[in-house]
Design a protein around this motif. Structure first.
Motif, PDB file in Angstrom:
ATOM      1  N   SER A   1     -31.937 -44.548 -38.681  1.00  0.00           N
ATOM      2  CA  SER A   1     -30.962 -45.582 -39.109  1.00  0.00           C
ATOM      3  C   SER A   1     -31.952 -47.059 -39.538  1.00  0.00           C
ATOM      4  O   SER A   1     -30.900 -47.223 -40.378  1.00  0.00           O
ATOM      5  CB  SER A   1     -31.403 -46.534 -37.379  1.00  0.00           C
ATOM      6  N   LYS A   2     -32.921 -46.796 -40.159  1.00  0.00           N
ATOM      7  CA  LYS A   2     -33.293 -47.719 -40.728  1.00  0.00           C
ATOM      8  C   LYS A   2     -34.495 -47.145 -41.746  1.00  0.00           C
ATOM      9  O   LYS A   2     -35.353 -48.465 -42.493  1.00  0.00           O
ATOM     10  CB  LYS A   2     -33.898 -48.620 -39.512  1.00  0.00           C
ATOM     11  N   GLY A   3     -34.722 -46.402 -41.795  1.00  0.00           N
ATOM     12  CA  GLY A   3     -36.098 -45.901 -42.975  1.00  0.00           C
ATOM     13  C   GLY A   3     -35.829 -46.206 -43.999  1.00  0.00           C
ATOM     14  O   GLY A   3     -34.950 -46.070 -44.133  1.00  0.00           O
ATOM     15  N   ASP A   4     -36.878 -46.356 -44.508  1.00  0.00           N
ATOM     16  CA  ASP A   4     -37.116 -46.476 -46.430  1.00  0.00           C
ATOM     17  C   ASP A   4     -37.375 -45.445 -47.176  1.00  0.00           C
ATOM     18  O   ASP A   4     -37.378 -45.732 -48.345  1.00  0.00           O
ATOM     19  CB  ASP A   4     -38.476 -47.111 -45.983  1.00  0.00           C
ATOM     20  N   ASN A   5     -37.003 -44.537 -46.499  1.00  0.00           N
ATOM     21  CA  ASN A   5     -37.373 -42.689 -47.412  1.00  0.00           C
ATOM     22  C   ASN A   5     -36.343 -41.733 -47.076  1.00  0.00           C
ATOM     23  O   ASN A   5     -35.752 -41.769 -46.176  1.00  0.00           O
ATOM     24  CB  ASN A   5     -38.739 -42.479 -47.332  1.00  0.00           C
ATOM     25  N   PRO A   6     -35.211 -41.838 -48.197  1.00  0.00           N
ATOM     26  CA  PRO A   6     -34.219 -41.545 -47.916  1.00  0.00           C
ATOM     27  C   PRO A   6     -34.486 -39.579 -47.211  1.00  0.00           C
ATOM     28  O   PRO A   6     -33.653 -39.199 -46.444  1.00  0.00           O
ATOM     29  CB  PRO A   6     -33.352 -41.004 -49.377  1.00  0.00           C
TER      30      PRO A   6
ATOM     31  N   VAL B   1     -41.337 -31.377 -46.085  1.00  0.00           N
ATOM     32  CA  VAL B   1     -40.565 -32.804 -46.928  1.00  0.00           C
ATOM     33  C   VAL B   1     -41.210 -34.002 -47.023  1.00  0.00           C
ATOM     34  O   VAL B   1     -41.777 -34.724 -48.213  1.00  0.00           O
ATOM     35  CB  VAL B   1     -39.480 -33.211 -45.551  1.00  0.00           C
ATOM     36  N   ALA B   2     -42.202 -33.855 -45.822  1.00  0.00           N
ATOM     37  CA  ALA B   2     -43.068 -34.553 -46.082  1.00  0.00           C
ATOM     38  C   ALA B   2     -44.626 -35.123 -47.546  1.00  0.00           C
ATOM     39  O   ALA B   2     -44.844 -35.250 -48.784  1.00  0.00           O
ATOM     40  CB  ALA B   2     -44.496 -35.238 -45.084  1.00  0.00           C
ATOM     41  N   GLY B   3     -44.588 -33.409 -47.913  1.00  0.00           N
ATOM     42  CA  GLY B   3     -45.509 -33.296 -49.575  1.00  0.00           C
ATOM     43  C   GLY B   3     -43.887 -32.942 -50.554  1.00  0.00           C
ATOM     44  O   GLY B   3     -45.180 -33.575 -51.572  1.00  0.00           O
ATOM     45  N   GLU B   4     -42.967 -33.168 -50.162  1.00  0.00           N
ATOM     46  CA  GLU B   4     -42.687 -33.323 -51.268  1.00  0.00           C
ATOM     47  C   GLU B   4     -41.982 -34.763 -51.560  1.00  0.00           C
ATOM     48  O   GLU B   4     -42.469 -35.659 -52.779  1.00  0.00           O
ATOM     49  CB  GLU B   4     -40.531 -32.881 -51.177  1.00  0.00           C
ATOM     50  N   GLN B   5     -42.987 -35.837 -51.097  1.00  0.00           N
ATOM     51  CA  GLN B   5     -42.242 -36.798 -51.076  1.00  0.00           C
ATOM     52  C   GLN B   5     -44.170 -37.994 -50.984  1.00  0.00           C
ATOM     53  O   GLN B   5     -44.172 -38.706 -51.354  1.00  0.00           O
ATOM     54  CB  GLN B   5     -42.691 -38.077 -49.406  1.00  0.00           C
ATOM     55  N   LYS B   6     -44.747 -36.567 -51.270  1.00  0.00           N
ATOM     56  CA  LYS B   6     -46.834 -37.006 -51.790  1.00  0.00           C
ATOM     57  C   LYS B   6     -47.244 -37.711 -50.544  1.00  0.00           C
ATOM     58  O   LYS B   6     -47.809 -38.927 -50.939  1.00  0.00           O
ATOM     59  CB  LYS B   6     -46.238 -37.855 -53.236  1.00  0.00           C
ATOM     60  N   LEU B   7     -46.798 -37.686 -49.391  1.00  0.00           N
ATOM     61  CA  LEU B   7     -47.068 -38.289 -47.880  1.00  0.00           C
ATOM     62  C   LEU B   7     -48.645 -37.401 -47.647  1.00  0.00           C
ATOM     63  O   LEU B   7     -47.831 -36.059 -46.910  1.00  0.00           O
ATOM     64  CB  LEU B   7     -45.821 -38.707 -47.076  1.00  0.00           C
ATOM     65  N   LYS B   8     -49.470 -37.915 -46.815  1.00  0.00           N
ATOM     66  CA  LYS B   8     -50.449 -36.986 -46.391  1.00  0.00           C
ATOM     67  C   LYS B   8     -49.573 -37.183 -44.751  1.00  0.00           C
ATOM     68  O   LYS B   8     -49.750 -37.471 -44.337  1.00  0.00           O
ATOM     69  CB  LYS B   8     -51.533 -37.892 -46.387  1.00  0.00           C
ATOM     70  N   VAL B   9     -50.174 -35.586 -44.490  1.00  0.00           N
ATOM     71  CA  VAL B   9     -49.098 -35.494 -43.140  1.00  0.00           C
ATOM     72  C   VAL B   9     -51.234 -35.046 -42.544  1.00  0.00           C
ATOM     73  O   VAL B   9     -51.533 -34.306 -42.563  1.00  0.00           O
ATOM     74  CB  VAL B   9     -49.261 -34.091 -42.316  1.00  0.00           C
TER      75      VAL B   9
ATOM     76  N   PHE C   1     -34.287 -35.898 -42.078  1.00  0.00           N
ATOM     77  CA  PHE C   1     -34.732 -35.391 -41.346  1.00  0.00           C
ATOM     78  C   PHE C   1     -35.148 -35.237 -40.934  1.00  0.00           C
ATOM     79  O   PHE C   1     -34.733 -35.156 -38.873  1.00  0.00           O
ATOM     80  CB  PHE C   1     -36.513 -35.277 -41.834  1.00  0.00           C
ATOM     81  N   ALA C   2     -35.040 -36.988 -39.959  1.00  0.00           N
ATOM     82  CA  ALA C   2     -35.339 -38.314 -38.933  1.00  0.00           C
ATOM     83  C   ALA C   2     -33.568 -37.963 -37.964  1.00  0.00           C
ATOM     84  O   ALA C   2     -33.435 -36.996 -36.782  1.00  0.00           O
ATOM     85  CB  ALA C   2     -35.437 -39.484 -38.934  1.00  0.00           C
ATOM     86  N   GLN C   3     -32.368 -38.277 -39.149  1.00  0.00           N
ATOM     87  CA  GLN C   3     -31.208 -38.095 -38.745  1.00  0.00           C
ATOM     88  C   GLN C   3     -30.944 -36.601 -37.910  1.00  0.00           C
ATOM     89  O   GLN C   3     -30.722 -36.081 -37.267  1.00  0.00           O
ATOM     90  CB  GLN C   3     -30.332 -37.889 -39.656  1.00  0.00           C
ATOM     91  N   GLN C   4     -31.833 -35.505 -38.465  1.00  0.00           N
ATOM     92  CA  GLN C   4     -31.124 -34.110 -37.901  1.00  0.00           C
ATOM     93  C   GLN C   4     -31.971 -32.977 -37.248  1.00  0.00           C
ATOM     94  O   GLN C   4     -31.584 -32.751 -36.843  1.00  0.00           O
ATOM     95  CB  GLN C   4     -31.726 -33.109 -40.136  1.00  0.00           C
ATOM     96  N   THR C   5     -32.838 -33.982 -36.847  1.00  0.00           N
ATOM     97  CA  THR C   5     -34.017 -33.553 -35.670  1.00  0.00           C
ATOM     98  C   THR C   5     -34.099 -34.679 -34.289  1.00  0.00           C
ATOM     99  O   THR C   5     -34.309 -33.686 -33.272  1.00  0.00           O
ATOM    100  CB  THR C   5     -35.815 -34.079 -35.939  1.00  0.00           C
TER     101      THR C   5
END
Length: 228
Positions: A114-119, A60-68, A124-128
């Motif tokens: 609840s308050k995340g800025d990335n859909p 998911v992070a890769g798809e959003q161009k975010l570094k892990v 992912f957070a909701q599912q986990t």
């Protein structure tokens, strides 16, 4: 362990990735250093569940161009080193770290769900988060059972009544005063008194064994050491 709260997508990824890696790394280490079978089973579950979540987060992070992040932060590495360097069995230390880790993870994921800025990350957070809550419930039950068994999971360090400070391992000590007293009594001491936790996280006090009054110490791993 540092408190977790995510303010942005990258912040969430950083903290979720580090927390997830710590879960897997600490649990892999624990498999060979814990004694209780239920804790081994829990560690195996952590490797499986958090391994899967880590893989999903990477995608998911890769798809959003975010570094892990690929490595643990300093605090989590220090906690891992405590487990690695601790004398087996490390049941109390591992359980304590898992309790804290899951408290932090549940808060992190609940907040972002609840308050995340990335859909995508919010989904992912909701599912986990429900899996994390299940883990937290399991480790709390294990911890409660461990607390009811005095001295059973971590045998006292054998001493010859000479100071052996090296056997006491500094670190965050989750034992309450009552639990510390119970652990020391479980190691064969009586008249346990004057217990106080020092700045290294070690409970120190006075106790009697074989008719002799001794200074005793209890570290976060449950090791008991006495000296005259």
């Amino acid at each position: 362990m540092p408190a977790f709260a995510a303010d942005s997508a990258q912040d969430f990824v950083d903290k979720a990735a580090v927390g997830g890696k710590f879960e897997v790394d600490s649990s892999q280490l624990a498999l060979n250093k814990v004694q209780d079978q239920s804790i081994k089973d829990f560690a195996q579950m952590m490797i499986r569940d958090h391994g899967a979540a880590n893989t999903k987060l990477q995608a998911v992070a890769g798809e959003q161009k975010l570094k892990v992040p690929a490595a643990l932060d300093a605090q989590h590495q220090a906690d891992l080193d405590k487990l690695k360097n601790g004398q087996a069995p490390i049941d109390p230390a591992y359980v304590d770290m898992q309790r804290k880790a899951h408290d932090e993870a549940v808060k992190l994921f609940e907040d972002y769900a609840s308050k995340g800025d990335n859909p995508a990350l919010k989904t992912f957070a909701q599912q986990t988060v429900d899996t994390l809550k299940m883990h937290r419930q399991m480790i709390e039950k294990i911890a409660a059972r461990q607390d009811s068994i005095t001295g059973a999971t971590t045998p006292a360090v054998k001493t010859d009544n000479t100071p052996n400070a090296a056997a006491l391992v500094p670190g965050a000590n989750s034992f309450t005063e009552a639990q510390a007293k119970s652990r020391i009594e479980g190691a064969g001491y009586t008249n346990v008194s004057k217990l106080a936790k020092d700045d290294q996280g070690i409970w120190r006090g006075q106790a009697t064994k074989a008719g002799e009054s001794l200074a005793v110490g209890l570290d976060y791993q449950g090791n008991v050491v006495a000296s005259k």
